[in-house]
Scaffold this motif. Structure first.
Motif, mmCIF file in Angstrom:
data_model
loop_
_atom_site.group_PDB
_atom_site.id
_atom_site.type_symbol
_atom_site.label_atom_id
_atom_site.label_comp_id
_atom_site.label_asym_id
_atom_site.label_seq_id
_atom_site.Cartn_x
_atom_site.Cartn_y
_atom_site.Cartn_z
ATOM 1 N N GLY A 17 91.050 9.014 33.413
ATOM 2 C CA GLY A 17 90.840 9.771 32.377
ATOM 3 C C GLY A 17 92.311 10.514 32.004
ATOM 4 N N LEU A 18 93.002 10.364 31.026
ATOM 5 C CA LEU A 18 94.234 11.058 30.837
ATOM 6 C C LEU A 18 94.124 11.756 29.372
ATOM 7 C CD1 LEU A 18 95.117 8.595 32.616
ATOM 8 C CD2 LEU A 18 97.452 9.292 31.618
ATOM 9 N N GLY A 19 94.392 12.864 29.359
ATOM 10 C CA GLY A 19 94.225 13.887 28.133
ATOM 11 C C GLY A 19 94.669 15.183 28.242
ATOM 12 N N ASP A 20 94.993 15.963 27.062
ATOM 13 C CA ASP A 20 95.701 17.213 27.174
ATOM 14 C C ASP A 20 94.449 18.194 26.507
ATOM 15 O OD1 ASP A 20 96.946 18.098 24.323
ATOM 16 O OD2 ASP A 20 96.256 16.292 24.338
ATOM 17 N N SER A 21 93.532 17.704 25.756
ATOM 18 C CA SER A 21 93.017 18.675 24.870
ATOM 19 C C SER A 21 91.611 19.108 25.663
ATOM 20 C CB SER A 21 92.733 18.335 23.664
ATOM 21 O OG SER A 21 94.027 18.096 22.966
ATOM 22 N N LEU A 22 90.868 20.130 25.095
ATOM 23 C CA LEU A 22 89.324 20.276 25.315
ATOM 24 C C LEU A 22 88.716 19.324 24.833
ATOM 25 C CD1 LEU A 22 89.234 24.203 24.907
ATOM 26 C CD2 LEU A 22 89.023 22.965 27.021
ATOM 27 N N SER A 23 88.946 18.819 23.723
ATOM 28 C CA SER A 23 88.072 17.490 23.195
ATOM 29 C C SER A 23 88.172 16.145 23.936
ATOM 30 C CB SER A 23 88.503 17.258 21.732
ATOM 31 O OG SER A 23 89.847 16.924 21.669
ATOM 32 N N ASP A 24 89.143 16.212 24.860
ATOM 33 C CA ASP A 24 89.299 15.064 25.810
ATOM 34 C C ASP A 24 88.532 15.118 27.117
ATOM 35 O OD1 ASP A 24 91.337 13.978 23.806
ATOM 36 O OD2 ASP A 24 92.846 14.929 24.861
ATOM 37 N N LEU A 25 87.804 16.334 27.409
ATOM 38 C CA LEU A 25 87.344 16.840 28.615
ATOM 39 C C LEU A 25 85.969 15.613 28.880
ATOM 40 C CD1 LEU A 25 87.453 18.320 31.003
ATOM 41 C CD2 LEU A 25 86.101 20.054 30.046
ATOM 42 N N ALA A 26 85.482 15.356 27.923
ATOM 43 C CA ALA A 26 84.193 14.414 27.764
ATOM 44 C C ALA A 26 84.419 13.283 28.319
ATOM 45 C CB ALA A 26 83.437 14.582 26.556
ATOM 46 N N PHE A 27 85.513 12.672 27.817
ATOM 47 C CA PHE A 27 85.611 11.112 28.125
ATOM 48 C C PHE A 27 86.543 11.212 29.457
ATOM 49 C CE2 PHE A 27 89.756 11.385 26.395
ATOM 50 C CZ PHE A 27 90.567 10.513 27.085
ATOM 51 N N MET A 28 87.381 12.039 29.727
ATOM 52 C CA MET A 28 87.894 12.320 31.090
ATOM 53 C C MET A 28 86.973 12.569 32.075
ATOM 54 S SD MET A 28 91.072 14.954 29.816
ATOM 55 C CE MET A 28 91.719 14.998 31.393
ATOM 56 N N SER A 29 85.747 13.196 31.946
ATOM 57 C CA SER A 29 84.717 13.233 32.982
ATOM 58 C C SER A 29 83.833 12.421 33.381
ATOM 59 C CB SER A 29 83.958 14.690 32.405
ATOM 60 O OG SER A 29 84.870 15.850 32.345
ATOM 61 N N ALA A 30 84.069 11.363 32.508
ATOM 62 C CA ALA A 30 83.088 9.975 32.535
ATOM 63 C C ALA A 30 84.066 8.985 33.304
ATOM 64 C CB ALA A 30 82.847 9.552 31.252
ATOM 65 N N CYS A 31 85.378 9.407 33.861
ATOM 66 C CA CYS A 31 86.049 8.472 34.677
ATOM 67 C C CYS A 31 86.149 8.959 36.265
ATOM 68 C CB CYS A 31 87.587 8.672 34.159
ATOM 69 S SG CYS A 31 87.645 7.788 32.284
ATOM 70 N N ASP A 32 86.777 8.226 36.963
ATOM 71 C CA ASP A 32 86.450 8.503 38.382
ATOM 72 C C ASP A 32 87.673 9.877 38.767
ATOM 73 O OD1 ASP A 32 84.790 6.451 39.193
ATOM 74 O OD2 ASP A 32 86.306 4.936 38.577
ATOM 75 N N PHE A 33 88.884 9.699 37.983
ATOM 76 C CA PHE A 33 89.730 10.751 38.323
ATOM 77 C C PHE A 33 90.387 11.214 36.947
ATOM 78 C CE2 PHE A 33 89.880 8.751 42.253
ATOM 79 C CZ PHE A 33 89.877 9.702 43.337
ATOM 80 N N ALA A 34 90.847 12.588 36.751
ATOM 81 C CA ALA A 34 91.151 13.033 35.392
ATOM 82 C C ALA A 34 92.734 13.548 35.860
ATOM 83 C CB ALA A 34 90.367 14.147 34.966
ATOM 84 N N ILE A 35 93.511 13.146 34.824
ATOM 85 C CA ILE A 35 94.991 13.531 34.794
ATOM 86 C C ILE A 35 95.290 14.103 33.442
ATOM 87 C CG2 ILE A 35 97.430 12.685 34.867
ATOM 88 C CD1 ILE A 35 96.096 9.925 36.288
ATOM 89 N N THR A 36 96.035 15.540 33.458
ATOM 90 C CA THR A 36 96.243 16.203 32.442
ATOM 91 C C THR A 36 97.817 16.812 32.656
ATOM 92 O OG1 THR A 36 95.280 17.913 30.939
ATOM 93 C CG2 THR A 36 94.983 18.373 33.243
ATOM 94 N N PRO A 37 98.425 17.104 31.480
ATOM 95 C CA PRO A 37 99.625 17.551 31.563
ATOM 96 C C PRO A 37 99.573 19.111 31.869
ATOM 97 C CG PRO A 37 99.217 16.975 29.240
ATOM 98 C CD PRO A 37 98.221 16.380 30.201
ATOM 99 N N PRO A 38 100.616 19.613 32.389
ATOM 100 C CA PRO A 38 100.506 21.230 32.671
ATOM 101 C C PRO A 38 100.447 22.042 31.568
ATOM 102 C CG PRO A 38 102.746 20.328 33.031
ATOM 103 C CD PRO A 38 101.826 19.142 32.907
ATOM 104 N N ARG A 39 101.125 21.644 30.286
ATOM 105 C CA ARG A 39 101.326 22.613 29.359
ATOM 106 C C ARG A 39 100.014 22.325 28.120
ATOM 107 N NH1 ARG A 39 106.056 21.821 31.262
ATOM 108 N NH2 ARG A 39 106.510 19.863 30.029
ATOM 109 N N GLY A 40 99.376 21.430 28.502
ATOM 110 C CA GLY A 40 98.256 21.015 27.387
ATOM 111 C C GLY A 40 97.132 22.025 27.211
ATOM 112 N N GLN A 41 96.477 22.138 26.211
ATOM 113 C CA GLN A 41 95.298 22.897 25.716
ATOM 114 C C GLN A 41 94.306 22.958 26.963
ATOM 115 O OE1 GLN A 41 92.208 21.800 23.181
ATOM 116 N NE2 GLN A 41 92.616 23.519 21.807
ATOM 117 N N LEU A 42 94.100 21.768 27.441
ATOM 118 C CA LEU A 42 93.124 21.831 28.787
ATOM 119 C C LEU A 42 93.612 22.543 29.946
ATOM 120 C CD1 LEU A 42 90.461 20.635 29.704
ATOM 121 C CD2 LEU A 42 91.498 18.493 30.378
ATOM 122 N N LEU A 43 94.679 22.519 30.255
ATOM 123 C CA LEU A 43 94.988 23.249 31.578
ATOM 124 C C LEU A 43 95.129 24.695 31.177
ATOM 125 C CD1 LEU A 43 95.248 22.313 34.419
ATOM 126 C CD2 LEU A 43 97.507 22.120 34.326
#
Length: 260
Positions: free
Chosen positions: A223-249
């Motif tokens: 699951g790849l995403g940068d936003s808090l709103s992406d977290l749910a679908f990213m968490s449904a995957c085996d691994f999550a990838i996020t960019p360093p300057r995104g809202q999520l990190l």
């Protein structure tokens, strides 16, 4: 971007804007000659770009036979302006529309979405109306977005990205949903966008639907995403990838939790 069919299925569900590409405004100081165009504007001009690292990530996924499925808030028209090649399924409209590899909208998911959206129309209209007068006084605009001929989201923007105005209106919206008991709606915010949309009908549910119906044999999912709103679908995957300057990190880095 999909791999050979004679090997175990590996699937990457990827948000697009600010994850796989972004506008030049978010790339200060970078040499434009190192960038790869990724989208065009409504005038057909290059608008968003992949950095060398983003382009290399996409190349590695393709070389590894990974099927990359966009999971985006873009609508059908905005998705059509993405110039990167995605040859499998596409999830658009914040998860409310699924586009099959042949370019057709999946009717099963569309029917499911319509049923749930019908039940949310009164709540969405009330949430939008609650903010209209105050938003206008603060110089903001509200835009209603549709999927399958029904409103599903209202987006608040300020022409100058005025942070204080957006914060005030976001807090008003959140308080209204709480006061009215509208637990079936949620507020998401990122950059100059504050939106109200369904809570239990979105990217997560669309990803789950695709995994169950079309990728049940996948041995590995990202699951790849940068936003808090992406977290749910990213968490449904085996691994999550996020960019360093995104809202999520940024949110994770700002957290002050005890180490255990």
């Amino acid at each position: 971007m999909s791999g050979p069919t004679n090997q175990p299925a590996i699937v990457a569900f990827a948000d697009l804007d600010d994850t796989l590409f972004q506008t030049l405004r978010k790339l200060p100081g970078i040499d434009p000659h190192t960038l790869t165009p990724a989208t065009v504007s409504t005038r057909g001009e290059a608008h968003s770009f992949c950095t060398p690292a983003q382009a290399e990530l996409l190349r590695l996924l393709a070389c590894g036979g990974v099927t990359v499925i966009p999971v985006t808030g873009r609508d059908l028209a905005a998705m059509a302006r993405v110039t990167l090649s995605f040859t499998s399924w596409k999830i658009v409209d914040h998860g409310l529309t699924l586009i099959a590899p042949d370019g057709e909208v999946e009717t099963e998911w569309a029917g499911h979405v319509r049923v749930h959206l019908h039940d949310l129309q009164e709540a969405l209209a009330a949430a939008t109306a609650h903010l209209e007068a105050r938003a206008q006084r603060l110089g903001c605009r509200l835009t209603r977005h549709h999927a399958h001929d029904l409103p599903f989201m209202t987006v608040l923007k300020h022409p100058d990205a005025h942070a204080e105005a957006l914060e005030e209106l976001q807090l008003r919206w959140e308080a209204f949903l709480t006061d009215q008991g509208l637990e079936n709606l949620q507020i998401i915010a990122n950059a100059n966008n504050v939106s109200v949309l369904p809570r239990l009908l979105g990217k997560l549910e669309a990803v789950q639907h695709l995994r169950q119906r079309h990728f049940s044999d996948a041995v590995l999912t990202f699951g790849l995403g940068d936003s808090l709103s992406d977290l749910a679908f990213m968490s449904a995957c085996d691994f999550a990838i996020t960019p360093p300057r995104g809202q999520l990190l940024r949110a994770v880095n700002a957290a002050r939790l005890p180490q255990r």
